[in-house]
Design an enzyme around this catalytic site. Structure first.
Site, PDB file in Angstrom:
ATOM      1  N   LEU A 162      52.697  53.722 -19.731  1.00  0.00           N
ATOM      2  CA  LEU A 162      53.876  54.020 -20.554  1.00  0.00           C
ATOM      3  C   LEU A 162      53.673  55.311 -21.346  1.00  0.00           C
ATOM      4  O   LEU A 162      54.582  56.140 -21.434  1.00  0.00           O
ATOM      5  CB  LEU A 162      54.166  52.849 -21.499  1.00  0.00           C
ATOM      6  CG  LEU A 162      55.384  53.026 -22.394  1.00  0.00           C
ATOM      7  CD1 LEU A 162      56.659  53.120 -21.556  1.00  0.00           C
ATOM      8  CD2 LEU A 162      55.508  51.884 -23.396  1.00  0.00           C
TER       9      LEU A 162
ATOM     10  N   ASP B  26      50.737  46.733 -20.087  1.00  0.00           N
ATOM     11  CA  ASP B  26      49.428  46.092 -20.204  1.00  0.00           C
ATOM     12  C   ASP B  26      48.607  46.882 -21.236  1.00  0.00           C
ATOM     13  O   ASP B  26      48.741  46.660 -22.432  1.00  0.00           O
ATOM     14  CB  ASP B  26      48.796  46.079 -18.811  1.00  0.00           C
ATOM     15  CG  ASP B  26      47.484  45.318 -18.729  1.00  0.00           C
ATOM     16  OD1 ASP B  26      47.162  44.595 -19.675  1.00  0.00           O
ATOM     17  OD2 ASP B  26      46.780  45.457 -17.721  1.00  0.00           O
ATOM     18  N   THR B  27      47.782  47.832 -20.804  1.00  0.00           N
ATOM     19  CA  THR B  27      47.016  48.638 -21.768  1.00  0.00           C
ATOM     20  C   THR B  27      47.917  49.641 -22.501  1.00  0.00           C
ATOM     21  O   THR B  27      47.599  50.087 -23.596  1.00  0.00           O
ATOM     22  CB  THR B  27      45.908  49.448 -21.062  1.00  0.00           C
ATOM     23  OG1 THR B  27      46.515  50.361 -20.141  1.00  0.00           O
ATOM     24  CG2 THR B  27      44.943  48.535 -20.326  1.00  0.00           C
TER      25      THR B  27
ATOM     26  N   ASP C 252      53.350  42.433  -8.435  1.00  0.00           N
ATOM     27  CA  ASP C 252      52.525  42.036  -7.291  1.00  0.00           C
ATOM     28  C   ASP C 252      51.059  41.894  -7.672  1.00  0.00           C
ATOM     29  O   ASP C 252      50.626  42.337  -8.730  1.00  0.00           O
ATOM     30  CB  ASP C 252      52.616  43.121  -6.210  1.00  0.00           C
ATOM     31  CG  ASP C 252      51.883  44.389  -6.633  1.00  0.00           C
ATOM     32  OD1 ASP C 252      52.193  44.920  -7.705  1.00  0.00           O
ATOM     33  OD2 ASP C 252      50.968  44.831  -5.907  1.00  0.00           O
TER      34      ASP C 252
HETATM   35  P1  IMP Z   1      49.035  49.757 -18.115  1.00  0.00           P
HETATM   36  O1  IMP Z   1      48.969  51.229 -17.865  1.00  0.00           O
HETATM   37  O2  IMP Z   1      47.673  49.163 -18.308  1.00  0.00           O
HETATM   38  O3  IMP Z   1      49.975  49.381 -19.245  1.00  0.00           O
HETATM   39  O4  IMP Z   1      49.504  49.104 -16.772  1.00  0.00           O
HETATM   40  C1  IMP Z   1      50.801  48.838 -16.520  1.00  0.00           C
HETATM   41  C2  IMP Z   1      50.961  48.549 -15.037  1.00  0.00           C
HETATM   42  O5  IMP Z   1      49.947  47.674 -14.548  1.00  0.00           O
HETATM   43  C3  IMP Z   1      52.245  47.830 -14.796  1.00  0.00           C
HETATM   44  O6  IMP Z   1      53.307  48.726 -14.563  1.00  0.00           O
HETATM   45  C4  IMP Z   1      51.925  46.981 -13.584  1.00  0.00           C
HETATM   46  O7  IMP Z   1      52.179  47.705 -12.398  1.00  0.00           O
HETATM   47  C5  IMP Z   1      50.460  46.708 -13.679  1.00  0.00           C
HETATM   48  N1  IMP Z   1      50.162  45.351 -14.206  1.00  0.00           N
HETATM   49  C6  IMP Z   1      49.623  45.038 -15.395  1.00  0.00           C
HETATM   50  N2  IMP Z   1      49.483  43.725 -15.561  1.00  0.00           N
HETATM   51  C7  IMP Z   1      49.958  43.157 -14.423  1.00  0.00           C
HETATM   52  C8  IMP Z   1      50.096  41.780 -13.992  1.00  0.00           C
HETATM   53  O8  IMP Z   1      49.789  40.798 -14.673  1.00  0.00           O
HETATM   54  N3  IMP Z   1      50.623  41.606 -12.730  1.00  0.00           N
HETATM   55  C9  IMP Z   1      50.988  42.651 -11.943  1.00  0.00           C
HETATM   56  N4  IMP Z   1      50.899  43.942 -12.320  1.00  0.00           N
HETATM   57  C10 IMP Z   1      50.382  44.198 -13.552  1.00  0.00           C
END
Ligand code: IMP
Ligand code: MG
Length: 183
Positions: free
Chosen positions: A115, A110-111, A165
């Site tokens: 990662l 997502d953001t 989820d």
């Molecule tokens: P990031 O650190 O913002 O890239 O978040 C990644 C994490 O957010 C993923 O591993 C998911 O657990 C959660 N996530 C982001 N978008 C979604 C979504 O649309 N549905 C469910 N979980 C999400």
């Protein structure tokens, strides 16, 4: 289901058949790339548990029979759907990853903060190589730009299913569904 869930509506956007087909294509690429090497799959809990199980068997079917599997867990969200810029390590891998070929397996990027944190943590341990496979990516939401070698599908909405989820609901759905919140 709670009242809150009844107010939400869900629509299948990626079918189980489409997921299976795409994972097969990615497995072709990964099996070719790691032919003759010992690969360590690190699934990010909980969201990537199904993808990790499925990709490991597809790799085995393509001749990569020496694949090891481990899991790691971090807290991506402080609460609800607000992504944390500093995810906390909840469960480390059990394996010594020094000198190993590692494929990190995520459900969705997502953001990019989760990662980024995971890659820093793992690459600091001196892996021989470190690549990333993710089922889904939301490019428009990215705050940290990082290479992702193997991507299943691009999405731009909140999704559930195939391991993902909303507040622990919906992980076991074999399809990927788009969730429409009533606000
Ligand atoms: P990031 O650190 O913002 O890239 O978040 C990644 C994490 O957010 C993923 O591993 C998911 O657990 C959660 N996530 C982001 N978008 C979604 C979504 O649309 N549905 C469910 N979980 C999400
Ligand atoms: Mg996750």
């Amino acid at each position: 289901m709670t009242t809150e869930m009844e107010e939400q509506s869900r629509e299948v956007i990626i079918t189980p058949e489409q997921i299976r087909e795409r994972i097969g294509e990615l497995a072709d690429e990964i099996a070719e790339k790691y032919k003759g090497k010992r690969l360590l799959l690190i699934g990010v809990l909980k969201g990537a548990f199904i993808l990790t199980a499925d990709i490991s068997r597809e790799l085995f079917n393509r001749g990569l029979d020496d694949v090891e599997i481990d899991f790691i867990s971090i807290s991506s969200y402080d609460k609800n759907t607000e992504s944390s810029k500093n995810p906390r390590l909840l469960k480390d891998v059990d394996t010594d990853i020094t000198g190993r070929h590692v494929l990190l397996i995520e459900d969705i990027i997502d953001t990019g903060h989760s990662l980024a944190a995971l890659k820093t943590l793992l690459s600091n341990r001196g892996t021989a190589s470190l690549e990333t496979l993710c089922l889904l990516t939301k490019k428009i939401r990215r705050e940290v730009q990082l290479p992702v070698e193997y991507v299943g599908f691009e999405v731009d909405v909140w999704v559930e299913g195939y391991g993902l989820d909303s507040n622990q609901y919906g992980r076991a759905n074999p399809a990927i569904v788009k969730v429409m919140f009533p606000y």
